[in-house]
Design an enzyme around this catalytic site. Structure first.
Site, mmCIF file in Angstrom:
data_model
loop_
_atom_site.group_PDB
_atom_site.id
_atom_site.type_symbol
_atom_site.label_atom_id
_atom_site.label_comp_id
_atom_site.label_asym_id
_atom_site.label_seq_id
_atom_site.Cartn_x
_atom_site.Cartn_y
_atom_site.Cartn_z
ATOM 1 N N ASP A 166 -2.571 8.404 -1.727
ATOM 2 C CA ASP A 166 -3.914 8.944 -1.915
ATOM 3 C C ASP A 166 -4.140 9.284 -0.265
ATOM 4 O OD1 ASP A 166 -4.416 6.612 -0.627
ATOM 5 O OD2 ASP A 166 -6.492 6.598 -1.716
ATOM 6 N N CYS B 238 -7.245 -28.294 12.848
ATOM 7 C CA CYS B 238 -8.403 -29.147 12.833
ATOM 8 C C CYS B 238 -8.050 -30.520 12.825
ATOM 9 C CB CYS B 238 -9.550 -28.574 11.898
ATOM 10 S SG CYS B 238 -10.110 -26.945 11.963
ATOM 11 N N GLN C 124 -11.772 7.143 -5.068
ATOM 12 C CA GLN C 124 -12.297 7.762 -3.934
ATOM 13 C C GLN C 124 -13.489 8.176 -4.232
ATOM 14 O OE1 GLN C 124 -11.196 7.136 -0.753
ATOM 15 N NE2 GLN C 124 -9.201 6.615 -1.019
ATOM 16 N N HIS D 22 -5.607 -21.728 10.828
ATOM 17 C CA HIS D 22 -6.970 -22.144 10.366
ATOM 18 C C HIS D 22 -7.594 -20.891 9.761
ATOM 19 C CE1 HIS D 22 -11.036 -23.483 10.801
ATOM 20 N NE2 HIS D 22 -11.361 -22.389 11.139
ATOM 21 N N GLY E 287 -11.355 4.048 0.289
ATOM 22 C CA GLY E 287 -12.476 4.888 1.197
ATOM 23 C C GLY E 287 -13.754 3.882 1.706
ATOM 24 N N ASP F 24 0.684 -1.263 -0.072
ATOM 25 C CA ASP F 24 -0.211 0.010 0.148
ATOM 26 C C ASP F 24 0.900 1.457 -0.116
ATOM 27 O OD1 ASP F 24 0.952 0.375 2.431
ATOM 28 O OD2 ASP F 24 -0.976 -0.206 3.569
ATOM 29 N N SER F 25 0.329 2.394 -0.072
ATOM 30 C CA SER F 25 0.956 3.656 -0.385
ATOM 31 C C SER F 25 1.568 4.312 1.062
ATOM 32 C CB SER F 25 0.175 4.735 -1.235
ATOM 33 O OG SER F 25 -0.638 5.180 -0.359
ATOM 34 N N GLY F 26 1.117 3.960 2.076
ATOM 35 C CA GLY F 26 1.423 4.523 3.262
ATOM 36 C C GLY F 26 0.324 5.593 3.593
ATOM 37 N N CYS G 239 -12.506 -29.166 8.033
ATOM 38 C CA CYS G 239 -11.510 -28.535 7.675
ATOM 39 C C CYS G 239 -10.070 -29.560 7.703
ATOM 40 C CB CYS G 239 -11.350 -27.493 8.678
ATOM 41 S SG CYS G 239 -9.777 -26.076 8.295
ATOM 42 N N ASP H 283 -7.986 -7.378 0.917
ATOM 43 C CA ASP H 283 -6.909 -7.974 1.902
ATOM 44 C C ASP H 283 -7.698 -7.402 3.186
ATOM 45 O OD1 ASP H 283 -5.490 -5.197 3.160
ATOM 46 O OD2 ASP H 283 -6.519 -4.876 1.417
#
Length: 376
Positions: free
Chosen positions: A147, A310, A190, A336, A217, A93-95, A305, A267
């Site tokens: 941004d 599990c 945005q 998990h 946003g 990401d840009s920070g 699972c 994410d």
């Protein structure tokens, strides 16, 4: 393997689509969930374990890495992939979001943001140009434009002013990114929850031109209904031949709803953060392993699972190590959770390919409505 960044869609079902992002470091199957490796690590996990859950790509945080250990140091040590022993794709990401959310002392101007580190109070400056340079030193495969992300609720005037500055910053990010074959720059839409502002932002980004487009946003306090309201139209403003990334999302039902509405990438820190605090995500919903009801339960978290938590451990054991503060508790529950999230993505991809996404969503919702298994 392609030496360029490419995106192809192999199937659609309604607005949902499945495909592949090709990068020099490997393929990313979409829809994709990206585990968050904030400080060059997915907390409580080894990189090979993250890969074993099915993850094709990780996310790193520019803000945290520029403060510790520093982008110059990472570059001297061979770049972020080598530094953290993850040879597959990485998105940074840009920070900008962390500057806005973590730094109590900051000054925002057209040029950029001056802020005090949350670590030691030292002063730093981030702009589109410095963000691009830091991400270049880190060596990430997908770079995010710099941004500003205003907190909601905000007035339309505040959102519009912020969005238009972010679009000017997007052009500066594009100019500073330069020509980097094999690497991609994503622009960030945005505009809050206002359709006209979202469309204006998308048109500005398309006129600049990016390898992918993010929907920013959202997941900042507006609630799921408002978020889905934006996703009902916002992805349609973006190019169909480029990946669409919804930043910071989310819970399993958020993910399913976003994919249905045409999102390709997501994410969130939720799987790892929840794992460290005793929260497990299963196909039947959320389980708090710290609850006393699990203390004598010999059954697994989820009998269907196949993750190590599990297949090798009981609810009673997971309850014990979590209540005892043992490190293995966070390790097992994080594994998990990441396994479940990646299994969910695999199910979504398969359902889209087979043209049965509606049935998948119905089954997903019906299983979650059952709630956890009954106590013994």
């Amino acid at each position: 393997m392609s030496d360029r960044f490419q995106f192809s869609v192999s199937a659609t079902d309604g607005r949902a689509r499945t495909g592949v992002i090709q990068t020099p470091r490997g393929e990313i199957r979409t829809p994709a969930f990206m585990p968050v490796g904030t400080a060059a690590t997915v907390k409580a996990m080894m990189p090979e374990s993250v890969r074993a859950t099915g993850a094709d790509i990780l996310l790193g945080n520019t803000y945290h890495l520029m403060l510790r250990p520093g982008a110059d140091r990472v570059a001297r040590l061979g770049g972020l992939h080598k530094f953290m022993n993850w040879e597959r794709p990485i998105l940074t990401d840009s920070g900008g979001f962390q500057v806005m959310s973590l730094s109590s002392l900051r000054k925002l101007t057209e040029e950029g943001v001056t802020f005090a580190s949350h670590v030691d109070g030292s002063k730093h400056f981030l702009s589109p140009e410095t963000s691009m340079e830091i991400q270049r030193k880190l060596g990430s495969d997908i770079v995010m434009a710099f941004d500003e992300c205003p907190a909601l609720p905000a007035t339309d005037e505040e959102v519009a002013k912020s969005m238009r500055m972010s679009m000017r910053w997007a052009q500066r990010s594009r100019d500073a990114f330069g020509d980097r074959p094999g690497h991609a720059l994503f622009g960030i839409m945005q505009g809050g929850v206002t359709p006209e502002l979202r469309e204006e932002s998308a048109e500005a980004l398309k006129s600049i031109g990016f390898e992918g487009y993010a929907i920013g946003g959202l997941a900042v306090g507006e609630g799921q209904e408002a978020m889905f309201g934006v996703l009902d139209y916002a992805p349609g403003f973006l190019p169909e031949d480029k990946p669409r990334y919804l930043m910071g999302v989310g819970k399993p039902d958020d993910i399913v709803g976003a994919v249905v509405r045409g999102v390709d990438m997501m994410d969130c820190v939720l799987p790892s953060r929840s794992g460290r605090t005793g929260q497990a995500w299963t196909r039947r919903g959320q389980v708090n392993i710290k609850n006393a009801r699990h203390a004598d339960d010999p059954r697994p978290l989820d009998e269907h699972c196949t993750c190590p938590a599990c297949t090798g451990y009981s609810r009673a054991y997971l309850h014990h190590v979590m209540r005892s503060g043992e490190m293995i508790s966070g390790m097992l529950l994080t594994w998990h959770n990441l396994h479940y999230f990646q299994e969910l993505m695999g199910g979504l991809r398969a359902a889209i390919s087979a043209g049965r996404l509606a049935d998948f969503v119905t089954e997903f919702e019906a299983q979650r409505a059952q709630g956890d298994i009954e106590p013994l």
